[in-house]
Design an enzyme around this catalytic site. Sequence first.
Site, PDB file in Angstrom:
ATOM      1  N   GLU A 404       0.836  -1.194   0.000  1.00  0.00           N
ATOM      2  CA  GLU A 404       0.000   0.000   0.000  1.00  0.00           C
ATOM      3  C   GLU A 404       0.873   1.247   0.000  1.00  0.00           C
ATOM      4  O   GLU A 404       1.672   1.450   0.897  1.00  0.00           O
ATOM      5  CB  GLU A 404      -0.871  -0.063   1.260  1.00  0.00           C
ATOM      6  CG  GLU A 404      -1.676   1.172   1.534  1.00  0.00           C
ATOM      7  CD  GLU A 404      -2.287   1.119   2.933  1.00  0.00           C
ATOM      8  OE1 GLU A 404      -2.050   0.136   3.672  1.00  0.00           O
ATOM      9  OE2 GLU A 404      -2.982   2.073   3.286  1.00  0.00           O
ATOM     10  N   ASP A 477      -0.757  -1.505   5.772  1.00  0.00           N
ATOM     11  CA  ASP A 477      -0.683  -0.958   7.117  1.00  0.00           C
ATOM     12  C   ASP A 477      -1.693  -1.663   8.013  1.00  0.00           C
ATOM     13  O   ASP A 477      -2.745  -2.095   7.547  1.00  0.00           O
ATOM     14  CB  ASP A 477      -1.035   0.536   7.093  1.00  0.00           C
ATOM     15  CG  ASP A 477       0.104   1.369   6.516  1.00  0.00           C
ATOM     16  OD1 ASP A 477       1.242   0.875   6.514  1.00  0.00           O
ATOM     17  OD2 ASP A 477      -0.163   2.494   6.064  1.00  0.00           O
ATOM     18  N   ASP A 479      -3.858  -0.553   9.816  1.00  0.00           N
ATOM     19  CA  ASP A 479      -4.939   0.362  10.207  1.00  0.00           C
ATOM     20  C   ASP A 479      -6.161   0.119   9.325  1.00  0.00           C
ATOM     21  O   ASP A 479      -6.154  -0.766   8.473  1.00  0.00           O
ATOM     22  CB  ASP A 479      -4.479   1.821  10.114  1.00  0.00           C
ATOM     23  CG  ASP A 479      -4.031   2.168   8.690  1.00  0.00           C
ATOM     24  OD1 ASP A 479      -4.353   1.407   7.750  1.00  0.00           O
ATOM     25  OD2 ASP A 479      -3.358   3.193   8.524  1.00  0.00           O
ATOM     26  N   ASP A 481      -7.515   1.763   6.861  1.00  0.00           N
ATOM     27  CA  ASP A 481      -7.309   1.899   5.412  1.00  0.00           C
ATOM     28  C   ASP A 481      -6.645   0.654   4.838  1.00  0.00           C
ATOM     29  O   ASP A 481      -7.032   0.154   3.784  1.00  0.00           O
ATOM     30  CB  ASP A 481      -6.406   3.104   5.108  1.00  0.00           C
ATOM     31  CG  ASP A 481      -7.220   4.381   5.038  1.00  0.00           C
ATOM     32  OD1 ASP A 481      -8.463   4.280   5.184  1.00  0.00           O
ATOM     33  OD2 ASP A 481      -6.620   5.456   4.872  1.00  0.00           O
TER      34      ASP A 481
END
Length: 619
Positions: A404, A477, A479, A481
């Site tokens: 990403e 990541d 997280d 997203d």
Amino acid sequence: MYIGGTGKPGLHHLLWEVVDNAVDEATNGYASQIDVVLHRDGRSITVSDNGRGIPVDKHPTKKIPTLEVILTTLHAGGKFDSSNYITSGGLHGVGASVVNALSEDLVATIKRDGATWEQRYERGKPVTKLKKVSPNSRGTGTSIYFRPDADIFETVDFDAGIIAENLETKTYLNGALRIAFKNEATGEKHEYHHEGGIEEFLGHKLSEGKLRPVHVDPFVLRQEGMVDGARVEVTLQWTEAPREALYSYVNGIPTPDGGTHEQGLKNAIRSAVRSYMDTHDLLPKKLDISAEDIREGVMGIVNLFMVDPQFQGQTKEKLNNPEIKGIVTAAIRLELEQFLNRHPSTGDAIATRVVQAAKARHASRAAATKVRRKTSVSHRLNLPGKLADCASTNPEDSELFIVEGDSAGGSAKQGRDRGTQAILPLRGKVLNAEQATLKKVQDNKELSNVVQALGCGLGDQLELSKLRYHKVILLMDADSDGHHISTLLLTFFYRYMKPLIEEGFVFIAQPPLYRIDAAKNTWWALDDEDRERIMADIKKRNKNTKIELQRFKGLGEMMPQTLKDTTLDPEKRRLLKVTIPDAERMVTEQTISQLMGKDASARFDFIMNNVDEVQDLDV
Ligand code: 0RA
């Protein structure tokens, strides 16, 4: 063998078995209410019905109570030859005796002839005699308490969500039935009753998947008096969705692998729609239309009632009676065609949908062939510009990291082993493939980069032998997203490159969220729980050690060497393999379409929930 394994699906099969017996009693007109209680421990359940009660009198030949015979004798094919006890479901129809044998504890309580009777079992063996516990009781019924054997099952914790969904489905498939479900641990109570039956079920599934129908009135048929005393209920509605969704059942029990009843339905749909289009001159001249085109976008539910279903497959989830195909086709074909003729606006809307499907198929087939030709002509020339390829050309030792963002991509490029590890950074938005046609998927820059890098084509043009990497690793990541992008990519792989998942080529990397330094040592923690555990460990050894904690905001923040040591290096990293467990294929299909349906915001939770249970990731 009998219940499909000792994992979570097998555990729940025990419950379906007990519930199906009670539902049978209701379908046969003897019971109207079923109560299911998941007890406080989450590991034991009681299923009660207000049916006739399992007979408690002495069995004519075995000389023990019939109840005990039923609970201790393994009977083949789910049938019980003396008395009139038949689990007409038959699918899980291995009977209560299997549930009993696989339970640490089972208590049967029967109300019959004005009295209440009880008998207790442990691991299938009676530990008490059948006792009259109350000489005058009102009503009749059967109540089965059981606690599955923790020595046999890998997990004995029931999943209230799965139970609730399954029970509700039963009430859609038996409109007269009422099922109450109580979860003692949370105090939650549900009452399921859907008089509208499969028609209401279809409406529920459409709105759950946020699918838009292309015509207003669904086709609904309840056909009795078929050959061999069979009976069928079916409902169909065409939608804009780029795929078909048929849910088939036999005697109210799911057959996720379909079988002859589903084949019969498919034949009926093909022949009725084709004949309608033919008669009304709705077939374009130069467009060939396949059975798949006709069924594209159709959502359907078929529930076949029959006496002696034969099942096939490891978990017996496919109907195998050969005579059923023709019987079901004959029951539906003409009725469907007449329905179309009586509702020409519906018929025309379906015809338009079919033509659209055929045109889209021709367009994307042409496009897919072009992509493939391109990739095969020059192996390397057509690779996406952003790909940092590896030196090896042997797919077996090549890995592709899909990363990403460009900055993380940079760290990964520096930290990788150039010999075997390739990096493809993604920047733009990944398309939600669940609702997109093949054409749209190919127009999405990020997905088409992935497809080009993999080199094996997609959809029905996929050629696994051309796959350039045997490990495709999503590196995102930790997280929301990152989870979102992983979910979108997995949805894409699931819908358009499923063989990659089935062959075990898709993985998820696990970059750490924390770095912990203490006493000249370094630890990496994957999440908060991991961090707590490590820090507690350090403190236990030396209370006064100074601990330094660093939280990574994203992969981009990580030094290339750190990324290598924690996430890239095959010697040190931990990957999660993405798998679709056989027994959960239907659930997976549903979950993906529910979570990823139109404008649904992606949820990663369902993936992460499964990760906790097993090292291999189930989607
Ligand atoms: C055998 C015979 C009869 C009923 C049942 C079994 C029966 C089984 C189950 C399993 C769950 N609930 C059930 N309820 C009834 C018929 C006995 C009669 O003729 O009265």
